[in-house]
Scaffold this motif. Structure first.
Motif, PDB file in Angstrom:
ATOM      1  N   ALA A 242       0.847  -1.189   0.000  1.00 18.73           N
ATOM      2  CA  ALA A 242       0.000   0.000   0.000  1.00 18.73           C
ATOM      3  C   ALA A 242       0.883   1.240   0.000  1.00 18.73           C
ATOM      4  CB  ALA A 242      -0.901  -0.018   1.230  1.00 18.73           C
ATOM      5  N   GLY A 243       0.576   2.189  -0.855  1.00 19.64           N
ATOM      6  CA  GLY A 243       1.375   3.401  -0.927  1.00 19.64           C
ATOM      7  C   GLY A 243       2.504   3.269  -1.931  1.00 19.64           C
ATOM      8  N   GLU A 244       3.397   4.233  -1.898  1.00 23.89           N
ATOM      9  CA  GLU A 244       4.516   4.267  -2.829  1.00 23.89           C
ATOM     10  C   GLU A 244       5.521   3.163  -2.513  1.00 23.89           C
ATOM     11  OE1 GLU A 244       5.016   6.358  -5.484  1.00 23.89           O
ATOM     12  OE2 GLU A 244       2.931   6.950  -5.107  1.00 23.89           O
ATOM     13  N   PRO A 245       6.268   2.692  -3.529  1.00 22.36           N
ATOM     14  CA  PRO A 245       7.336   1.721  -3.252  1.00 22.36           C
ATOM     15  C   PRO A 245       8.298   2.277  -2.208  1.00 22.36           C
ATOM     16  CG  PRO A 245       6.956   1.899  -5.609  1.00 22.36           C
ATOM     17  CD  PRO A 245       6.143   2.986  -4.970  1.00 22.36           C
ATOM     18  N   LEU A 246       8.741   1.410  -1.315  1.00 22.10           N
ATOM     19  CA  LEU A 246       9.562   1.831  -0.186  1.00 22.10           C
ATOM     20  C   LEU A 246      10.899   1.106  -0.226  1.00 22.10           C
ATOM     21  CD1 LEU A 246       9.795   3.354   2.531  1.00 22.10           C
ATOM     22  CD2 LEU A 246       8.714   1.366   3.617  1.00 22.10           C
ATOM     23  N   SER A 247      11.989   1.871  -0.372  1.00 20.04           N
ATOM     24  CA  SER A 247      13.323   1.278  -0.347  1.00 20.04           C
ATOM     25  C   SER A 247      13.687   0.923   1.089  1.00 20.04           C
ATOM     26  CB  SER A 247      14.356   2.250  -0.923  1.00 20.04           C
ATOM     27  OG  SER A 247      14.123   2.471  -2.305  1.00 20.04           O
ATOM     28  N   LEU A 248      14.170  -0.279   1.273  1.00 19.58           N
ATOM     29  CA  LEU A 248      14.520  -0.780   2.599  1.00 19.58           C
ATOM     30  C   LEU A 248      15.989  -1.170   2.641  1.00 19.58           C
ATOM     31  CD1 LEU A 248      11.406  -3.066   3.223  1.00 19.58           C
ATOM     32  CD2 LEU A 248      11.804  -0.776   4.128  1.00 19.58           C
ATOM     33  N   PRO A 249      16.602  -1.077   3.828  1.00 17.78           N
ATOM     34  CA  PRO A 249      16.082  -0.658   5.129  1.00 17.78           C
ATOM     35  C   PRO A 249      15.724   0.833   5.138  1.00 17.78           C
ATOM     36  CG  PRO A 249      18.156  -1.871   5.373  1.00 17.78           C
ATOM     37  CD  PRO A 249      18.015  -1.530   3.931  1.00 17.78           C
ATOM     38  N   ALA A 250      14.806   1.198   6.036  1.00 17.67           N
ATOM     39  CA  ALA A 250      14.358   2.586   6.100  1.00 17.67           C
ATOM     40  C   ALA A 250      13.719   2.868   7.445  1.00 17.67           C
ATOM     41  CB  ALA A 250      13.361   2.876   4.981  1.00 17.67           C
ATOM     42  N   ALA A 251      13.673   4.152   7.778  1.00 20.54           N
ATOM     43  CA  ALA A 251      12.896   4.635   8.920  1.00 20.54           C
ATOM     44  C   ALA A 251      11.785   5.513   8.373  1.00 20.54           C
ATOM     45  CB  ALA A 251      13.779   5.421   9.881  1.00 20.54           C
ATOM     46  N   ILE A 252      10.575   5.305   8.868  1.00 19.08           N
ATOM     47  CA  ILE A 252       9.418   6.044   8.370  1.00 19.08           C
ATOM     48  C   ILE A 252       8.539   6.469   9.544  1.00 19.08           C
ATOM     49  CG2 ILE A 252       9.394   4.768   6.183  1.00 19.08           C
ATOM     50  CD1 ILE A 252       7.018   3.152   7.306  1.00 19.08           C
ATOM     51  N   ASP A 253       7.596   7.353   9.261  1.00 18.62           N
ATOM     52  CA  ASP A 253       6.513   7.622  10.210  1.00 18.62           C
ATOM     53  C   ASP A 253       5.472   6.531   9.985  1.00 18.62           C
ATOM     54  OD1 ASP A 253       7.288  10.064  11.605  1.00 18.62           O
ATOM     55  OD2 ASP A 253       7.216  10.987   9.615  1.00 18.62           O
ATOM     56  N   ALA A 254       5.555   5.482  10.775  1.00 22.63           N
ATOM     57  CA  ALA A 254       4.828   4.246  10.489  1.00 22.63           C
ATOM     58  C   ALA A 254       3.317   4.432  10.461  1.00 22.63           C
ATOM     59  CB  ALA A 254       5.206   3.185  11.516  1.00 22.63           C
ATOM     60  N   GLU A 255       2.794   5.285  11.316  1.00 25.05           N
ATOM     61  CA  GLU A 255       1.339   5.422  11.376  1.00 25.05           C
ATOM     62  C   GLU A 255       0.774   6.069  10.118  1.00 25.05           C
ATOM     63  OE1 GLU A 255       0.266   7.344  14.981  1.00 25.05           O
ATOM     64  OE2 GLU A 255       1.150   5.785  16.260  1.00 25.05           O
ATOM     65  N   GLU A 256       1.612   6.797   9.380  1.00 27.36           N
ATOM     66  CA  GLU A 256       1.146   7.374   8.123  1.00 27.36           C
ATOM     67  C   GLU A 256       1.008   6.295   7.054  1.00 27.36           C
ATOM     68  OE1 GLU A 256       3.652  10.552   6.925  1.00 27.36           O
ATOM     69  OE2 GLU A 256       3.318  11.733   8.764  1.00 27.36           O
ATOM     70  N   ARG A 257       1.869   5.282   7.117  1.00 30.84           N
ATOM     71  CA  ARG A 257       1.822   4.209   6.120  1.00 30.84           C
ATOM     72  C   ARG A 257       0.881   3.094   6.553  1.00 30.84           C
ATOM     73  NH1 ARG A 257       5.335   3.099   1.352  1.00 30.84           N
ATOM     74  NH2 ARG A 257       4.604   1.068   0.641  1.00 30.84           N
ATOM     75  N   PHE A 258       0.883   2.782   7.838  1.00 33.31           N
ATOM     76  CA  PHE A 258       0.044   1.703   8.372  1.00 33.31           C
ATOM     77  C   PHE A 258      -0.942   2.343   9.349  1.00 33.31           C
ATOM     78  CE2 PHE A 258       4.441  -0.004   7.862  1.00 33.31           C
ATOM     79  CZ  PHE A 258       4.216  -0.690   6.675  1.00 33.31           C
ATOM     80  N   SER A 259      -2.051   2.801   8.816  1.00 33.47           N
ATOM     81  CA  SER A 259      -2.952   3.671   9.573  1.00 33.47           C
ATOM     82  C   SER A 259      -3.556   3.006  10.799  1.00 33.47           C
ATOM     83  CB  SER A 259      -4.073   4.178   8.656  1.00 33.47           C
ATOM     84  OG  SER A 259      -4.766   3.076   8.075  1.00 33.47           O
ATOM     85  N   ASP A 260      -3.787   1.693  10.755  1.00 34.19           N
ATOM     86  CA  ASP A 260      -4.456   1.080  11.904  1.00 34.19           C
ATOM     87  C   ASP A 260      -3.529   0.911  13.105  1.00 34.19           C
ATOM     88  OD1 ASP A 260      -3.028  -0.825  10.498  1.00 34.19           O
ATOM     89  OD2 ASP A 260      -4.385  -2.469  11.006  1.00 34.19           O
ATOM     90  N   LEU A 261      -2.231   1.196  12.956  1.00 30.60           N
ATOM     91  CA  LEU A 261      -1.349   1.165  14.123  1.00 30.60           C
ATOM     92  C   LEU A 261      -1.749   2.229  15.136  1.00 30.60           C
ATOM     93  CD1 LEU A 261       2.215   0.661  12.559  1.00 30.60           C
ATOM     94  CD2 LEU A 261       0.736  -1.043  13.618  1.00 30.60           C
ATOM     95  N   ALA A 262      -2.304   3.339  14.652  1.00 33.20           N
ATOM     96  CA  ALA A 262      -2.701   4.423  15.551  1.00 33.20           C
ATOM     97  C   ALA A 262      -3.901   4.052  16.408  1.00 33.20           C
ATOM     98  CB  ALA A 262      -3.013   5.678  14.735  1.00 33.20           C
ATOM     99  N   LEU A 263      -4.648   3.030  15.994  1.00 30.91           N
ATOM    100  CA  LEU A 263      -5.854   2.651  16.734  1.00 30.91           C
ATOM    101  C   LEU A 263      -5.549   1.793  17.949  1.00 30.91           C
ATOM    102  CD1 LEU A 263      -8.099   1.741  13.656  1.00 30.91           C
ATOM    103  CD2 LEU A 263      -7.937   3.932  14.868  1.00 30.91           C
ATOM    104  N   LEU A 264      -4.371   1.150  17.948  1.00 29.00           N
ATOM    105  CA  LEU A 264      -4.024   0.244  19.045  1.00 29.00           C
ATOM    106  C   LEU A 264      -2.659   0.610  19.615  1.00 29.00           C
ATOM    107  CD1 LEU A 264      -5.209  -3.155  17.521  1.00 29.00           C
ATOM    108  CD2 LEU A 264      -6.205  -2.006  19.485  1.00 29.00           C
ATOM    109  N   LYS A 265      -2.511   1.852  20.008  1.00 26.94           N
ATOM    110  CA  LYS A 265      -1.247   2.279  20.597  1.00 26.94           C
ATOM    111  C   LYS A 265      -1.043   1.629  21.962  1.00 26.94           C
ATOM    112  CE  LYS A 265      -0.615   6.800  18.431  1.00 26.94           C
ATOM    113  NZ  LYS A 265      -0.403   8.241  18.679  1.00 26.94           N
ATOM    114  N   HIS A 266       0.220   1.496  22.347  1.00 26.96           N
ATOM    115  CA  HIS A 266       0.589   0.994  23.675  1.00 26.96           C
ATOM    116  C   HIS A 266       0.012  -0.401  23.933  1.00 26.96           C
ATOM    117  CE1 HIS A 266       1.643   5.165  24.032  1.00 26.96           C
ATOM    118  NE2 HIS A 266       0.379   5.550  24.024  1.00 26.96           N
ATOM    119  N   SER A 267      -0.068  -1.207  22.880  1.00 32.76           N
ATOM    120  CA  SER A 267      -0.655  -2.542  23.045  1.00 32.76           C
ATOM    121  C   SER A 267       0.353  -3.659  22.826  1.00 32.76           C
ATOM    122  CB  SER A 267      -1.825  -2.714  22.067  1.00 32.76           C
ATOM    123  OG  SER A 267      -1.389  -2.545  20.735  1.00 32.76           O
TER     124      SER A 267
END
Length: 548
Positions: A21-46
């Motif tokens: 999902a989203g643009e191709p991502l060169s790895l290894p990389a550091a990203i703002d994960a919640e922008e790419r994987f939106s449902d991570l924001a729904l279950l923080k601290h879990s």
């Protein structure tokens, strides 16, 4: 469908491009994960603690749609192309033994062509080791926490920002603007980029041996990685074209070192002679190109099997001196053997001499080297004759060596037999075979038929179809019913010899064709991946269709 196109490998580390999902991502990389994987924001601290009991893990391990959360004590697995998230991994390195065990468990049950995401774990001082461990994706949480604590991040550690931010040691835009948060994020991005370059060059291990000094747990984990040889060796390429820099104590325990020694003492078949001479190594590689070995060879004149004792490899028969890593390593020379070096070399030499019983064994070494040879000889019940009269290349020593071999028959070393046995584990009949040509363009022929070519960069033999006929088994890849028209992809592979490692020469067989080539993956990755080039094809022979 999501997929991870792995383009470079170095041990467990990978670099490539993730298509999801989203643009191709060169790895290894550091990203703002919640922008790419939106449902991570729904279950923080879990995230579930890594040491939690299985029942707790099964009850509380979160489920996501965009990533697959896994845990060492959960049976949950993933599919090819998934993003696999290991929560709380930032706590793992505090327990180096557990770090290795958890990684073994997780890597063993998840397909190789998945993306490994370690949230809140990456700092500039540790991200290289995480990449070395086979993790691909990170976020900025850890460095942002350092910013909140007013700590300045560097590859060497974290330091008070008031002492470092205005010190002029970093030219990044964050430091120029006095923005600690920007500096810390850029420091992480920069360290990932540097690690990726070393990965692509095949020198990530050397880079890690420098970087891990920042924290004792990293050093401990690296040493424990090497202890777990059965875990690390399958992902270690059989050859590299980059130099093998054995500059630290940890270098002596690299998987390549043990594998080389195991093959010398187990697979390798020496040519038929009953006299051996143990020689010192040289700084120049291959050894025969050095002045010292030119003098030694002139004294020996093919009247004894030449065995070079060396650290870190233990023992290098003359026939194997051009193979990786024998021709590629560099080690600081002090003239002093430490206890681990002594033990490894003595054990390797004793195992070799115990398996191959020579009528005479000459030791043309001095000082501590002679002590090691004597120790090895005592272990395997072999008598040695000392021929050194000072330095090995002194005139008196060379004269003594020549005199000791007086009357012994000359026998030309069988490089072909030695290399084939080490590389493929096969003892072939080399009568009628000849090694022709200059080093950069050598080949093995029988009459007018070429059987092997020699890779000048690695020393490996590259069999033709005729060469493979001499190797009865092993290093075969079975493909489905198709004729390769390019490289062979992992989905087309039906079976593969478990001994295959990245860089091995392989024979690709199928019902419609046979091909020669080089493995790009190890056997497990070939069989468990759903995407990626498994073998580079060199030549294809298509079978004639059967008649009606």
């Amino acid at each position: 469908m999501a997929r991870y196109d792995i383009r470079h490998r170095d041990g467990m580390a990978r670099a490539g491009v993730f298509y999801g999902a989203g643009e191709p991502l060169s790895l290894p990389a550091a990203i703002d994960a919640e922008e790419r994987f939106s449902d991570l924001a729904l279950l923080k601290h879990s995230h579930v603690p890594l040491s939690a009991p299985p029942a707790f893990v099964e009850a509380y391990l979160p489920g996501y749609e965009t990533v697959v959360a896994v845990h060492p004590r959960s049976s949950r697995t993933a599919s090819s192309g998934d993003v696999v998230m290991i929560g709380n991994w930032h706590t793992a390195l505090a327990q180096p033994r557990q770090y290795i065990r958890w990684l073994q468990d997780l890597k063993g049950r998840v397909p190789p062509d998945t993306v490994w995401y370690a949230p809140a774990s990456a700092l500039p001082s540790g991200v290289a080791f995480l990449i070395f461990s086979g993790l691909d994706l990170f976020d900025f949480t850890a460095v942002d926490l350092m910013t909140a604590r007013d700590l300045y991040c560097t590859p060497e550690g974290e330091f008070p920002a008031e002492e470092w931010l205005a010190g002029g040691g970093c030219p990044c835009p964050g430091c120029a603007a006095g923005d600690l948060g920007l500096h810390n994020r850029l420091a992480l991005v920069r360290e990932i980029a540097v690690s990726t370059r070393f990965l692509a060059r095949g020198q990530l291990r050397e880079f890690i041996e420098r970087r891990c000094r920042a924290h004792a747990p990293f050093v401990a984990a690296l040493r424990l990685f090497d202890v777990e040889y059965d875990f690390t060796e399958p992902s270690t390429p059989i050859v590299r074209t980059a130099p093998f820099l054995a500059h630290t104590a940890e270098s002596l325990r690299r998987p390549e070192v043990r594998r080389f020694a195991d093959r010398v003492t187990g697979r390798y078949v020496p040519y038929r002679t009953d006299v051996a001479v143990i020689l010192p190594c040289s700084a120049r590689k291959p050894y025969s190109g050095s002045r010292s070995h030119h003098l030694l060879k002139a004294a020996i004149r093919d009247r004894a099997h030449e065995l070079i004792m060396t650290s870190p490899l233990g023992l290098v028969p003359r026939e194997l001196e051009r193979l990786y890593p024998a021709a590629h390593y560099d080690i600081p020379v002090t003239g002093y053997w430490d206890r681990e070096e002594r033990e490894f070399i003595a054990a390797t030499l004793a195992a070799y001499l115990g398996r191959h019983r020579y009528r005479r064994v000459l030791a043309h070494v001095e000082g501590g080297s002679l002590d090691i040879v004597a120790d090895a000889a005592a272990r395997c019940g072999t008598e040695i004759e000392c021929t050194c009269r000072g330095h090995p290349t002194d005139a008196a020593s060379l004269d003594a060596l020549g005199a000791a071999l007086e009357g012994e028959r000359r026998k030309v070393p069988d490089i072909i037999r030695g290399c084939v046995s080490w590389q493929f584990g096969a003892d072939i009949d080399t009568r009628g075979l000849m090694l022709k040509g200059k080093w950069m363009n050598q080949k093995v022929v029988r009459g007018k038929e070429q059987l092997f070519s020699l890779d000048p960069a690695t020393g490996l033999l590259r069999p033709t179809f005729g060469g493979w006929d001499l190797i009865p088994e092993g290093y075969r890849i079975k493909i489905d019913n198709f004729v390769p028209k390019g490289d062979v992809l992992a989905p087309g592979i039906v079976d593969a010899d478990p001994a295959i490692r990245e860089g091995d020469e392989v024979l690709i067989t199928g019902d419609l064709a046979v091909a020669t080539g080089r493995a790009v993956m190890g056997a497990r990755e070939m069989l468990e991946s759903s995407y990626g080039v498994a073998a580079k094809v060199r030549k294809v022979h298509k079978f004639a269709p059967e008649g009606p």
